[in-house]
Design an enzyme around this catalytic site. Sequence first.
Site, PDB file in Angstrom:
ATOM      1  N   THR A 172      -3.992  -2.254   3.547  1.00 27.29           N
ATOM      2  CA  THR A 172      -5.248  -2.013   2.836  1.00 27.29           C
ATOM      3  C   THR A 172      -6.162  -3.231   2.998  1.00 27.29           C
ATOM      4  OG1 THR A 172      -4.258  -0.564   1.219  1.00 27.29           O
ATOM      5  CG2 THR A 172      -6.161  -1.812   0.460  1.00 27.29           C
ATOM      6  N   GLY A 202      -3.636   6.264  -4.639  1.00 29.85           N
ATOM      7  CA  GLY A 202      -3.005   4.999  -5.007  1.00 29.85           C
ATOM      8  C   GLY A 202      -3.909   4.188  -5.906  1.00 29.85           C
TER       9      GLY A 202
HETATM   10  N1  ASP Z   1      -2.238  -0.146  -2.383  1.00 28.68           N
HETATM   11  C1  ASP Z   1      -2.335   0.873  -1.363  1.00 28.68           C
HETATM   12  C2  ASP Z   1      -1.865   2.178  -1.928  1.00 28.68           C
HETATM   13  O1  ASP Z   1      -0.842   2.215  -2.588  1.00 28.68           O
HETATM   14  C3  ASP Z   1      -1.568   0.551  -0.136  1.00 28.68           C
HETATM   15  C4  ASP Z   1      -1.834  -0.800   0.437  1.00 28.68           C
HETATM   16  O2  ASP Z   1      -2.237  -1.723  -0.258  1.00 28.68           O
HETATM   17  O3  ASP Z   1      -1.627  -0.973   1.634  1.00 28.68           O
HETATM   18  O4  ASP Z   1      -2.488   3.169  -1.659  1.00 28.68           O
END
Ligand code: ASP
Length: 303
Positions: A172, A202
């Site tokens: 992300t 998420g």
């Molecule tokens: N936090 C993000 C999610 O759970 C994933 C990530 O940070 O890569 O959708």
Amino acid sequence: MPNDPVLVVHGGAWAIPDEMVNAHLNGVRNALAAGWTVLNRGGSALDAVEEAVVIMEDDDTFDAGRGSFLNREGRVQLDALIMDGATLRAGGLGCVEHIRNPIRAARKILSESPHVYFVCEGAERFAAEHGIPLCKNEDLIIPREVERLREFQARLSDENPDLFAPTISHDTVGSVALDGAGNIAAATSTGGTLNKAPGRLGDSSLIGCGCYADNESAAASTTGWGEPIMKLVLAKWSADRVAAGNAPEWVALEAISHLENRVNGHGGIILLDAQARFGIAHNTPRMAWAFKTATQESSGIER
Ligand code: ASP
């Protein structure tokens, strides 16, 4: 400029393998350069975080925009949020499948809608009506991710697959900025987690979870395993700790300890206040980050 600007970006927290380190460093440095161009010419923190995130959405290295992880049906589903610390205006969208740069659509929601959050087809319709071109879902899918999903799904039949280990990639992207007018802003964009169920949302695009900004406390962007981060409303939790008088540098560390100790989570955070104080922390083996101030510039994959 009455204030010296500050820009911090991240490109995900996980066990970034050695062969992917350069791509991550280049990506966060390019994002930093784009955001800094905005701040340096007197632009707003909001514009700076948007431009920084667009660069990383366009970079296949990251789990945002094209090149994102696939859900269990092999489709890309994207979430993003942008927030203005001066006014608390925010724009978020979830589960979109036909937008290359969700952060641009989020910005349109912030600026041109009385609403704060859109999902699915309604989000895409809003984007199209506000000049954001739609694309095919296949345009967002790259062969690397088709292969990654295939391998992951093959492992699901293993006896003890550790599906939420910190070594599972979390790419992300996010940014926080302070502009010359003294305002802060934050933006986060993601393809979510690998093999997620369709419709799963998420932390990244939820206000106070994966992203938050308030001039009176702090701007934050988080990354990592989203479900534990959501349970703690971690971005807002961190901003509140800054408002209570704690330095962001310290609060960032504290937030990640809280994530680990309270809900066995893993991830990373960037945190910045309107006094130009910032923190970067993670409990994953690595996290791609970069920052720039009037006097300092740095980037790395460990902190
Ligand atoms: N936090 C993000 C999610 O759970 C994933 C990530 O940070 O890569 O959708």
